[in-house]
Design an enzyme around this catalytic site. Structure first.
Site, PDB file in Angstrom:
ATOM      1  N   ASP A 143       0.837  -1.215   0.000  1.00  0.00           N
ATOM      2  CA  ASP A 143       0.000   0.000   0.000  1.00  0.00           C
ATOM      3  C   ASP A 143       0.861   1.249   0.000  1.00  0.00           C
ATOM      4  O   ASP A 143       0.482   2.270   0.583  1.00  0.00           O
ATOM      5  CB  ASP A 143      -0.888   0.019   1.248  1.00  0.00           C
ATOM      6  CG  ASP A 143      -1.616  -1.285   1.458  1.00  0.00           C
ATOM      7  OD1 ASP A 143      -2.215  -1.747   0.495  1.00  0.00           O
ATOM      8  OD2 ASP A 143      -1.571  -1.826   2.571  1.00  0.00           O
ATOM      9  N   SER A 157       2.246   6.752   0.495  1.00  0.00           N
ATOM     10  CA  SER A 157       1.496   5.900   1.412  1.00  0.00           C
ATOM     11  C   SER A 157       0.037   5.984   0.994  1.00  0.00           C
ATOM     12  O   SER A 157      -0.557   7.060   1.032  1.00  0.00           O
ATOM     13  CB  SER A 157       1.679   6.382   2.843  1.00  0.00           C
ATOM     14  OG  SER A 157       0.808   5.686   3.683  1.00  0.00           O
ATOM     15  N   ARG A 158      -0.522   4.856   0.559  1.00  0.00           N
ATOM     16  CA  ARG A 158      -1.881   4.896  -0.003  1.00  0.00           C
ATOM     17  C   ARG A 158      -2.959   4.719   1.055  1.00  0.00           C
ATOM     18  O   ARG A 158      -4.132   4.903   0.768  1.00  0.00           O
ATOM     19  CB  ARG A 158      -2.026   3.819  -1.089  1.00  0.00           C
ATOM     20  CG  ARG A 158      -1.099   4.041  -2.246  1.00  0.00           C
ATOM     21  CD  ARG A 158      -1.387   3.109  -3.401  1.00  0.00           C
ATOM     22  NE  ARG A 158      -0.327   3.261  -4.370  1.00  0.00           N
ATOM     23  CZ  ARG A 158       0.755   2.509  -4.442  1.00  0.00           C
ATOM     24  NH1 ARG A 158       0.903   1.510  -3.577  1.00  0.00           N
ATOM     25  NH2 ARG A 158       1.686   2.713  -5.340  1.00  0.00           N
ATOM     26  N   VAL A 159      -2.586   4.326   2.244  1.00  0.00           N
ATOM     27  CA  VAL A 159      -3.590   4.052   3.277  1.00  0.00           C
ATOM     28  C   VAL A 159      -3.436   5.002   4.459  1.00  0.00           C
ATOM     29  O   VAL A 159      -4.422   5.479   5.014  1.00  0.00           O
ATOM     30  CB  VAL A 159      -3.474   2.578   3.750  1.00  0.00           C
ATOM     31  CG1 VAL A 159      -4.429   2.291   4.889  1.00  0.00           C
ATOM     32  CG2 VAL A 159      -3.749   1.630   2.601  1.00  0.00           C
TER      33      VAL A 159
END
Lengths: 163, 483
Positions: free
Chosen positions: B322, B347-349
């Site tokens: 992620d 950071s995708r989350v």
């Protein structure tokens, strides 16, 4: 035809190791006869007397099945067949001599299958009895296994005599 | 049925180094264990119609036709709280010289090979994973249950960064599991010593298979790490799993596969290398209370060659995580700690877990950094810049300085926000990065000790915007000047 040839060979050949050895000398003997005439005379110089006796003991109609054209095919078929025969592995606490192997072999062929092979392995740790390995399952009928099984009882028995 | 007198056996048909092919074993399954007469253990990797492929975990010489017995246990590890503070190998054998593990008959043995829990067992990631590192927590935040790849050159400070994260979990109740995959023995020992010295060993487990151990054992290291992580997660704990590194793991799997005559694909890796890694990484996540309620945050590591992340394994890992933190040795060499390239990291989350203040502040800083980058190019051609542009460039210097953090130094998220917000106040308007470098520590300490300033620190979490914090900080400017 393969089964016929194998049945004759297996009449007095019981172990896989011996079968492979005998097939090799039989094949080389036949190839010499077919492709190197006159070589038969030299055969007794290259192989042991026991092997020579065994070759001579094979009936004439057995040899008549082989020709120059089919000898390779028959041996290929025999080798494939031998690889497909399950081998019974017998672990023994003593080194089995020829007589013992003959007795075991004739018993197994009589009671199970004429195309039956076994091998023996020497394992003194068994103490007495034997262990059999057949198609990936090992059954231990040795005294060692029995002792292991009854270990607790035996120990309690011994403890009675401890002071 | 296996009894004392009857058991399944197989005989070695062919042997290639640690790979052994057996016949027999009629009801064997993958991941079952077998043992030969010398006590050498192996695990069943695959089955075909007429043979069983076994990977040997012990260094023993296998001979043709040697007997292998099927063991009652499957490939697994006895898991318990007693493992905390210990260093073990992938089979659970202690390697830290502290004696035997205090397991008992009730200790559960968990299988190493597990299906990753399904979507129904997972929940939205809402809590931030506090690393104690300003750069990460403010600009590239990580959520509890997130999979964040750590990639970078050799000697770019990746391991030191990971050790810092573990050391910073003292008060967070996060259990840290560090899997050292195929690293030299000396570096494993060093790691254990650092963790012990920083009092981080009590809530950590080190699982290590060093480079001189058999390849199948090294291959199992990350599986053991996740199995133990799942044990703690099911008990409701938040767990951090560090896999250092998966590049070694991929190479080991390539070695095993090539030896097993599997067709080589790109870079000679087998076709299922993506599956092997995805299957592992997928075991991380944030889980619903019915499934234990804990979380597993995974930080897989991969070492790059000359910052080239376009090769096979790094791109695979980037696809299954992620986000990633990109470490650069060039940044490390100029003294940036941690040497993370902010513009190339993502950071995708984690952003969804940040509070409003943190999120706004992070946006403001990113905007300023990108503006400054453009201005830097222009400033090379112009001797005099307008005041506004000079301020932006100076603020960039201040931010970079504020983000620098010495090893094993924890900074609270509140202090992180305060330090970064201070840059946008009038107090810092005429200050340069040297000031920040010199007084960063004093300022941080003052906000933890000075009675008036403590109130601001306490109120940070309840603020709704970065503007509010900046306004509060403007109010205490006289106190700050006195420091």
């Amino acid at each position: 035809m393969t089964d016929d040839v194998l049945t004759i060979i297996l009449k007095d050949t019981f172990t896989l190791a011996l079968l492979k050895h005998r097939l090799r000398i039989l094949k080389s003997n036949l190839l010499r006869n077919f492709f190197e005439p006159g070589a038969y005379k030299k055969l007794n110089e290259t192989i042991s007397p026991q092997d020579l006796n065994w070759l001579n003991s094979l009936p004439p109609h057995f040899y008549q099945q082989f020709t120059k054209d089919n000898v390779y095919q028959i041996f290929e078929a025999i080798e494939a067949k031998v690889n497909s025969i399950p081998v019974l592995l017998i672990y023994l606490p003593f080194e089995a001599d020829n007589q013992a192997i003959y007795q075991i072999g004739t018993f197994l062929q009589k009671n199970f299958d004429s195309l039956f092979l076994f091998d023996t392995k020497f394992n003194p740790a068994l103490i007495a009895g034997c262990a059999l390995s057949w198609k990936g399952v090992l059954r231990d009928y040795s005294l060692r296994a029995r002792i292991e099984e009854k270990k607790a009882e035996i120990m309690t028995g011994f403890k009675k005599f401890l002071r | 049925m296996t009894t004392m007198r009857q058991q399944e056996v197989g005989y070695a048909k062919s042997i290639k180094d640690f790979l052994v092919y057996l016949d027999g074993l009629p009801t064997i399954k993958t991941n079952d264990l077998v043992e030969n007469e010398q006590g050498g253990r192996g695990w069943v990797n695959s089955l075909s119609k007429d043979k069983v492929e076994v990977l040997m975990m012990d260094e023993v010489q296998v001979k043709p036709k040697q007997l292998f017995r099927r063991l009652p246990a499957r490939l697994g590890i006895a898991a318990g709280d007693y493992l905390l503070g210990r260093a073990i190998n992938p089979l659970g054998i202690p390697i830290d010289g502290k004696g035997l593990l205090s397991k008992n008959k009730n200790t559960p043995t968990l299988e190493l090979e597990q299906q990753a829990p399904g979507i129904g067992s997972r929940q939205f990631i809402t809590q931030q994973f506090i690393t104690g590192i300003t750069l990460v927590d403010s600009l590239i935040p990580i959520g509890r249950g997130q999979r964040e790849l750590v990639l970078g050159d050799a000697h770019s400070g990746k391991t030191a960064f990971l050790i810092d994260i573990i050391a910073n979990q003292k008060n967070t109740k996060v259990i840290c599991i560090y899997a050292s995959i195929g690293k030299p023995v000396a570096s494993v020992r060093n790691l254990i010593d650092i963790l012990r010295a920083s009092n981080a060993l009590s809530y950590s487990i080190v699982i290590a298979a060093s480079s001189n151990e058999p390849a199948p054992l090294i291959f199992l290291t990350p599986k053991t790490a996740f199995t133990l992580a799942e044990y703690f997660q099911r008990k409701g704990h938040d767990v951090l799993v560090i896999l250092d590194d998966l590049g070694n793991h991929a190479k080991i799997y390539r070695e095993i596969s090539l030896l097993g005559d599997k067709s080589p694909g790109r870079e000679s890796y087998p076709g299922d290398i993506f599956y092997q890694h995805a299957h592992l990484i997928e075991r991380a996540g944030n889980f619903r209370p019915e499934y234990g309620g804990g979380s597993i945050t995974a930080l897989p590591v991969i070492e790059l060659n000359l910052t080239d992340f376009t090769t096979f394994i790094p791109t695979n890992l980037m696809a299954m995580t992620d986000g990633h933190l990109l470490f650069k040795s060039s940044l490390h060499n100029i003294g940036q700690r941690p040497a993370i390239d902010i513009s190339m990291s993502v950071s995708r989350v984690g952003r969804q877990t940040q509070n409003i203040l943190g999120s706004q502040l992070s946006g403001r800083i990113r905007q300023l950094l990108s503006q400054a980058e453009e201005l830097e190019t222009i400033s090379r051609f112009s001797s005099e810049l307008p005041f506004q542009n000079q301020l932006i460039l100076r603020q960039k210097g201040l931010i970079e300085e504020a983000l620098k953090q010495q090893s094993l130094k924890f900074i609270d998220t509140e202090i992180q926000s305060i330090l970064l917000s201070l840059i946008f106040t009038g107090f810092m308007a005429d200050k340069d990065k040297n000031f920040m470098e010199k007084y960063k520590g004093i300022l941080a300490e003052a906000f933890l000790k000075e009675p008036t300033l403590i109130n601001i620190t306490k109120s940070v979490s309840s603020l709704n915007s970065d503007e509010e914090l900046i306004k509060l900080l403007e109010g205490v400017r006289p106190i700050l000047t006195k420091l």
